[in-house]
Design a protein around this motif. Sequence first.
Motif, short mmCIF file in Angstrom:
data_model
loop_
_atom_site.label_atom_id
_atom_site.label_comp_id
_atom_site.label_asym_id
_atom_site.label_seq_id
_atom_site.Cartn_x
_atom_site.Cartn_y
_atom_site.Cartn_z
N GLU A 164 -5.21 -4.36 -14.17
CA GLU A 164 -5.27 -5.26 -13.02
C GLU A 164 -5.23 -4.49 -11.69
O GLU A 164 -4.58 -3.46 -11.59
CB GLU A 164 -4.08 -6.24 -13.07
N VAL A 165 -5.93 -5.01 -10.72
CA VAL A 165 -5.76 -4.54 -9.34
C VAL A 165 -4.42 -5.06 -8.84
O VAL A 165 -4.09 -6.24 -9.03
CB VAL A 165 -6.91 -5.02 -8.44
N ARG A 203 -3.25 -10.18 6.49
CA ARG A 203 -2.30 -9.42 7.29
C ARG A 203 -1.07 -8.99 6.50
O ARG A 203 -0.22 -8.26 7.02
CB ARG A 203 -1.83 -10.27 8.48
N CYS A 204 -0.98 -9.41 5.25
CA CYS A 204 0.26 -9.27 4.49
C CYS A 204 0.26 -8.14 3.48
O CYS A 204 1.22 -7.97 2.73
CB CYS A 204 0.57 -10.57 3.77
N TYR A 205 -0.82 -7.36 3.43
CA TYR A 205 -0.85 -6.22 2.51
C TYR A 205 -1.55 -5.05 3.19
O TYR A 205 -2.39 -5.22 4.07
CB TYR A 205 -1.55 -6.59 1.19
N ASP A 206 -1.18 -3.85 2.76
CA ASP A 206 -1.71 -2.65 3.41
C ASP A 206 -2.34 -1.67 2.45
O ASP A 206 -2.93 -0.68 2.87
CB ASP A 206 -0.62 -1.94 4.22
N ALA A 207 -2.20 -1.91 1.14
CA ALA A 207 -2.71 -0.95 0.17
C ALA A 207 -2.90 -1.63 -1.18
O ALA A 207 -2.24 -2.63 -1.49
CB ALA A 207 -1.76 0.24 0.04
N VAL A 208 -3.80 -1.07 -1.98
CA VAL A 208 -4.05 -1.59 -3.32
C VAL A 208 -4.00 -0.45 -4.33
O VAL A 208 -4.34 0.70 -4.02
CB VAL A 208 -5.41 -2.32 -3.41
N GLY A 209 -3.57 -0.77 -5.52
CA GLY A 209 -3.52 0.20 -6.60
C GLY A 209 -3.96 -0.46 -7.89
O GLY A 209 -4.62 -1.50 -7.89
N LEU A 210 -3.56 0.14 -9.00
CA LEU A 210 -3.88 -0.40 -10.32
C LEU A 210 -2.61 -0.52 -11.15
O LEU A 210 -1.63 0.20 -10.92
CB LEU A 210 -4.89 0.50 -11.06
N GLY A 211 -2.64 -1.42 -12.09
CA GLY A 211 -1.50 -1.59 -12.98
C GLY A 211 -1.97 -2.03 -14.35
O GLY A 211 -3.11 -2.47 -14.53
N THR A 271 -9.11 8.11 -9.64
CA THR A 271 -8.28 7.98 -10.84
C THR A 271 -6.84 7.75 -10.42
O THR A 271 -6.20 8.62 -9.82
CB THR A 271 -8.37 9.25 -11.71
N LEU A 272 -6.32 6.57 -10.75
CA LEU A 272 -4.97 6.20 -10.33
C LEU A 272 -3.99 6.12 -11.50
O LEU A 272 -2.79 6.30 -11.32
CB LEU A 272 -4.99 4.85 -9.60
N LEU A 273 -4.48 5.83 -12.69
CA LEU A 273 -3.63 5.77 -13.88
C LEU A 273 -4.12 6.80 -14.88
O LEU A 273 -5.31 6.93 -15.13
CB LEU A 273 -3.66 4.38 -14.51
N ASP A 274 -3.17 7.49 -15.49
CA ASP A 274 -3.49 8.48 -16.51
C ASP A 274 -2.19 8.80 -17.27
O ASP A 274 -1.40 9.63 -16.82
CB ASP A 274 -4.07 9.75 -15.87
#
Length: 208
Positions: A58-59, A77-85, A201-204
Amino acid sequence: MKIICIGRNYAEHLPEIDERPRVPVEPQFFCKPDTALLRNNDAFYTPSFSREVHYETEVVVRISRVVKAIEERFAHRCYDAVGLGIDFTARDIQRRCMSEGLPWEICKAFDHSAAVSPRFLTLAELGDKDVQNLDFCMMLGGEVRQRANTTQMIFGIDRLISYVSHYMTLKIGDLLFTGTPAGVGAVKPGDRITATLEGHTLLDFEVK
């Protein structure tokens, strides 16, 4: 901090969990405790109480301000960054919960069931690209299992934030898992999960 997880947010995923899939008319969400976090690409240990643990890529959106009952048009306006999970799910237990009309915490909220990338990408790092147009991909042992774009969400990120904030206050550092696309499947000891967002690549990490 809270981990808020959105269910049933990609149409092609619905038949994977429901014999009679119905597209939801409003977002569906549940929460995981902070003990569910799996950080820093640490190994995931399959729990002894389940024989069928599935990955759900998931994002993840990181909330950057206190939010209560915000309108959708202001939610950006309520978020500043995105990652993965990875939302790890004890699928065998989930099936039983669904058939008996039971809550899902036992199959969704167990320890280390929410893997989160150690790095989140700021919107600037993404070239100010629209968060509702991000490519992401998950591989198991080097084989692509999930590939999607956030345009495929049934409910967009701003809609999700607005909706959830009308039921509970969102706080700085809360994590919003925005739903998984099709391609979920089981993990076993010896597997390796990798995932990319817009080529980063964010997850490994390993499954043990």
